[in-house]
Design a protein around this motif. Sequence first.
Motif, PDB file in Angstrom:
ATOM      1  N   GLN A  96       0.034  -0.742  10.437  1.00  0.00           N
ATOM      2  CA  GLN A  96      -0.025  -2.127  10.219  1.00  0.00           C
ATOM      3  C   GLN A  96       1.408  -2.528  10.968  1.00  0.00           C
ATOM      4  OE1 GLN A  96      -1.852  -3.501   8.442  1.00  0.00           O
ATOM      5  NE2 GLN A  96      -2.618  -1.569   8.941  1.00  0.00           N
ATOM      6  N   VAL A  97       2.856  -2.175  11.006  1.00  0.00           N
ATOM      7  CA  VAL A  97       3.808  -2.231  11.795  1.00  0.00           C
ATOM      8  C   VAL A  97       3.684  -2.794  13.369  1.00  0.00           C
ATOM      9  CG1 VAL A  97       6.107  -1.457  12.790  1.00  0.00           C
ATOM     10  CG2 VAL A  97       5.973  -1.593  10.494  1.00  0.00           C
ATOM     11  N   CYS A  98       3.282  -1.274  14.013  1.00  0.00           N
ATOM     12  CA  CYS A  98       2.195  -1.508  15.235  1.00  0.00           C
ATOM     13  C   CYS A  98       1.628  -2.498  15.777  1.00  0.00           C
ATOM     14  CB  CYS A  98       1.784  -0.454  15.860  1.00  0.00           C
ATOM     15  SG  CYS A  98       3.363   1.139  15.750  1.00  0.00           S
ATOM     16  N   ILE A  99       0.776  -3.084  14.705  1.00  0.00           N
ATOM     17  CA  ILE A  99      -0.176  -4.143  14.376  1.00  0.00           C
ATOM     18  C   ILE A  99       0.866  -5.572  15.194  1.00  0.00           C
ATOM     19  CG2 ILE A  99      -1.898  -5.300  13.792  1.00  0.00           C
ATOM     20  CD1 ILE A  99      -2.987  -3.039  12.940  1.00  0.00           C
ATOM     21  N   LEU A 100       1.284  -5.799  14.804  1.00  0.00           N
ATOM     22  CA  LEU A 100       2.775  -6.753  13.618  1.00  0.00           C
ATOM     23  C   LEU A 100       3.627  -6.432  14.850  1.00  0.00           C
ATOM     24  CD1 LEU A 100       3.020  -8.522  12.229  1.00  0.00           C
ATOM     25  CD2 LEU A 100       4.262  -7.445  10.611  1.00  0.00           C
ATOM     26  N   LEU A 101       3.999  -6.025  15.564  1.00  0.00           N
ATOM     27  CA  LEU A 101       4.869  -5.729  17.391  1.00  0.00           C
ATOM     28  C   LEU A 101       3.324  -6.463  17.675  1.00  0.00           C
ATOM     29  CD1 LEU A 101       6.981  -2.785  16.759  1.00  0.00           C
ATOM     30  CD2 LEU A 101       7.657  -4.722  16.343  1.00  0.00           C
ATOM     31  N   ARG A 102       2.749  -5.540  18.338  1.00  0.00           N
ATOM     32  CA  ARG A 102       1.757  -5.703  19.320  1.00  0.00           C
ATOM     33  C   ARG A 102       1.175  -7.226  19.520  1.00  0.00           C
ATOM     34  NH1 ARG A 102       1.835  -4.390  23.582  1.00  0.00           N
ATOM     35  NH2 ARG A 102       1.415  -6.263  23.967  1.00  0.00           N
ATOM     36  N   LYS A 103       1.247  -8.077  18.060  1.00  0.00           N
ATOM     37  CA  LYS A 103       1.422  -9.549  17.861  1.00  0.00           C
ATOM     38  C   LYS A 103       2.122 -10.437  18.502  1.00  0.00           C
ATOM     39  CE  LYS A 103      -0.243 -12.814  14.294  1.00  0.00           C
ATOM     40  NZ  LYS A 103       1.232 -13.381  13.630  1.00  0.00           N
ATOM     41  N   TRP A 104       3.129  -9.838  18.048  1.00  0.00           N
ATOM     42  CA  TRP A 104       4.422 -10.746  18.186  1.00  0.00           C
ATOM     43  C   TRP A 104       4.461 -10.796  19.920  1.00  0.00           C
ATOM     44  CZ3 TRP A 104       7.758  -8.427  13.925  1.00  0.00           C
ATOM     45  CH2 TRP A 104       7.747  -9.151  12.431  1.00  0.00           C
ATOM     46  N   ILE A 105       3.945  -9.631  20.392  1.00  0.00           N
ATOM     47  CA  ILE A 105       4.711  -9.614  21.920  1.00  0.00           C
ATOM     48  C   ILE A 105       3.465 -10.572  22.936  1.00  0.00           C
ATOM     49  CG2 ILE A 105       4.129  -8.009  23.806  1.00  0.00           C
ATOM     50  CD1 ILE A 105       5.438  -6.028  22.203  1.00  0.00           C
ATOM     51  N   ASP A 106       1.776 -10.313  22.116  1.00  0.00           N
ATOM     52  CA  ASP A 106       1.188 -11.273  22.976  1.00  0.00           C
ATOM     53  C   ASP A 106       0.983 -12.466  22.612  1.00  0.00           C
ATOM     54  OD1 ASP A 106      -0.251  -9.014  24.062  1.00  0.00           O
ATOM     55  OD2 ASP A 106      -1.437  -8.657  21.883  1.00  0.00           O
ATOM     56  N   GLU A 107       1.519 -13.257  21.449  1.00  0.00           N
ATOM     57  CA  GLU A 107       1.980 -14.704  21.598  1.00  0.00           C
ATOM     58  C   GLU A 107       3.492 -14.617  22.185  1.00  0.00           C
ATOM     59  OE1 GLU A 107       0.694 -14.894  16.719  1.00  0.00           O
ATOM     60  OE2 GLU A 107       2.600 -14.924  17.177  1.00  0.00           O
ATOM     61  N   GLY A 108       3.408 -14.225  22.744  1.00  0.00           N
ATOM     62  CA  GLY A 108       5.481 -14.128  23.604  1.00  0.00           C
ATOM     63  C   GLY A 108       6.567 -14.482  22.791  1.00  0.00           C
ATOM     64  N   LYS A 109       6.146 -13.654  21.764  1.00  0.00           N
ATOM     65  CA  LYS A 109       7.719 -13.446  20.967  1.00  0.00           C
ATOM     66  C   LYS A 109       8.632 -12.469  21.383  1.00  0.00           C
ATOM     67  CE  LYS A 109       5.747 -17.103  18.498  1.00  0.00           C
ATOM     68  NZ  LYS A 109       4.542 -16.329  18.030  1.00  0.00           N
ATOM     69  N   LYS A 110      10.115 -12.854  20.771  1.00  0.00           N
ATOM     70  CA  LYS A 110      11.095 -12.065  21.395  1.00  0.00           C
ATOM     71  C   LYS A 110      10.738 -11.387  20.665  1.00  0.00           C
ATOM     72  CE  LYS A 110      15.775 -12.100  21.778  1.00  0.00           C
ATOM     73  NZ  LYS A 110      16.624 -10.868  20.706  1.00  0.00           N
ATOM     74  N   ILE A 111      10.596  -9.768  19.916  1.00  0.00           N
ATOM     75  CA  ILE A 111      11.118  -8.980  19.092  1.00  0.00           C
ATOM     76  C   ILE A 111      12.173  -7.852  19.273  1.00  0.00           C
ATOM     77  CG2 ILE A 111       8.461  -8.937  18.866  1.00  0.00           C
ATOM     78  CD1 ILE A 111       8.649  -5.672  20.703  1.00  0.00           C
ATOM     79  N   ASN A 112      12.256  -7.812  18.227  1.00  0.00           N
ATOM     80  CA  ASN A 112      13.498  -6.908  17.279  1.00  0.00           C
ATOM     81  C   ASN A 112      13.056  -5.753  16.533  1.00  0.00           C
ATOM     82  OD1 ASN A 112      15.725  -8.400  17.888  1.00  0.00           O
ATOM     83  ND2 ASN A 112      15.568 -10.005  16.330  1.00  0.00           N
ATOM     84  N   PRO A 113      13.569  -4.794  16.658  1.00  0.00           N
ATOM     85  CA  PRO A 113      13.412  -3.713  15.800  1.00  0.00           C
ATOM     86  C   PRO A 113      12.365  -3.841  14.338  1.00  0.00           C
ATOM     87  CG  PRO A 113      15.206  -3.278  17.436  1.00  0.00           C
ATOM     88  CD  PRO A 113      14.697  -4.058  17.283  1.00  0.00           C
ATOM     89  N   VAL A 114      11.679  -2.991  14.448  1.00  0.00           N
ATOM     90  CA  VAL A 114      11.111  -2.746  12.473  1.00  0.00           C
ATOM     91  C   VAL A 114      11.507  -1.796  12.148  1.00  0.00           C
ATOM     92  CG1 VAL A 114       9.495  -2.838  11.206  1.00  0.00           C
ATOM     93  CG2 VAL A 114       9.463  -4.631  12.899  1.00  0.00           C
ATOM     94  N   SER A 115      11.906  -1.416  11.486  1.00  0.00           N
ATOM     95  CA  SER A 115      11.837  -0.142  10.295  1.00  0.00           C
ATOM     96  C   SER A 115      11.185   0.311  10.028  1.00  0.00           C
ATOM     97  CB  SER A 115      13.545   0.247  10.225  1.00  0.00           C
ATOM     98  OG  SER A 115      13.766  -0.005   8.840  1.00  0.00           O
ATOM     99  N   VAL A 116      10.111   1.211   9.804  1.00  0.00           N
ATOM    100  CA  VAL A 116       9.783   2.058   8.644  1.00  0.00           C
ATOM    101  C   VAL A 116      10.331   3.155   7.623  1.00  0.00           C
ATOM    102  CG1 VAL A 116       7.071   1.215   9.804  1.00  0.00           C
ATOM    103  CG2 VAL A 116       8.505   3.702  10.114  1.00  0.00           C
ATOM    104  N   ASN A 117       9.757   3.546   6.793  1.00  0.00           N
ATOM    105  CA  ASN A 117      10.904   4.986   6.065  1.00  0.00           C
ATOM    106  C   ASN A 117       9.420   6.405   6.310  1.00  0.00           C
ATOM    107  OD1 ASN A 117      12.623   3.641   4.376  1.00  0.00           O
ATOM    108  ND2 ASN A 117      10.815   2.160   4.133  1.00  0.00           N
ATOM    109  N   VAL A 118       9.943   7.497   6.385  1.00  0.00           N
ATOM    110  CA  VAL A 118       9.276   8.100   6.729  1.00  0.00           C
ATOM    111  C   VAL A 118       9.695   8.971   5.451  1.00  0.00           C
ATOM    112  CG1 VAL A 118       9.220  10.636   8.463  1.00  0.00           C
ATOM    113  CG2 VAL A 118       9.589   7.765   9.049  1.00  0.00           C
TER     114      VAL A 118
END
Length: 279
Positions: A96-118
Amino acid sequence: CRYNIKHFYEVYDDEEEKIQRREMEIIHDMHTAIDKKQFTVFLQPKVNLYNEKACGAEALVRWIHPKKGMIPPNIFIPVFEKNGFIADLDYYMWEQVCILLRKWIDEGKKINPVSVNVSRISLYNPNLVHKLLKLINKYGIAPQYLHLEITESAYMTNPSMMLMIIEDLHKAGFTILMDDFGSGYSSLNALKDFPIDMLKIDMNFLPRGSMVERSRIIISSVIHMAKRLGIKVIMEGVETQEQRDFLRDLQCDYIQGYFYSKPIPVTEYEDKYINLMDF
Ligand code: C2E
Ligand code: CA
Ligand code: CA
Ligand code: CA
């Protein structure tokens, strides 16, 4: 007295029964929950203390149950850690986080890292690095945008294997964060043995009540030590301005907590932190 003890056990049994019933319901509902996308990503911003700007976020799961409403993770994560389903949930959240990052990139947004719990179970899966690489490649995400939060206690389950896992994750380009630092009894050993990138100090260390001075001394020493080791420091659970100021004085790198924001739904996060960002 006899009556009281009997009464106590009756109440206790009721409680036990309730917990067991709840656990069974969770297990009964969990597969549907994934299929029906009832697990939802909430994001809590991380703030850089040097410029007070949001510099990323942590993804935290929420279960939006059709009958029970929003269930917080402390109710179902322990159950999933026991029955192994946590591995499925972890993977779901990472995707879900990868999908979100992809969406922001496609929208031309400046992205920052998102951390996930392992979770510990995901961590010791020999396919972990492969799975993560496959996932980020599928969505065309660079590994530096996915930070991995690994709780301190997981490091000591099998230290020599853990060291290899960290090396492999580093080689693949991932950033590793030791979560809940200081919550166990081998924190210093963990710090000595594992080349992590960032440590997140457990919120229980934040000054409160009569132990304020002790907390201050411990936190400042941990920050100082991490800096000398070249490890970034983030403090979780920051709720007051006083705590924020104290951490800024100590040159803590990042903070996360209700003082800036609670974990919020993705759309709210986008409005507040993504859409407004200029580049
Ligand atoms: P954690 O990873 O240590 O996450 C920090 C918890 O502190 C989160 O609780 C967060 O909402 C809460 N928090 C943040 N700021 C503050 C604050 O200022 N004050 C206080 N009192 N609390 C604050 P949450 O979201 O209920 O998650 C609880 C735990 O559940 C997490 O602890 C993590 O261990 C686990 N968890 C959550 N989402 C996931 C997930 O997707 N996968 C896995 N494996 N575990 C997860
Ligand atoms: Ca975490
Ligand atoms: Ca934590
Ligand atoms: Ca915690």
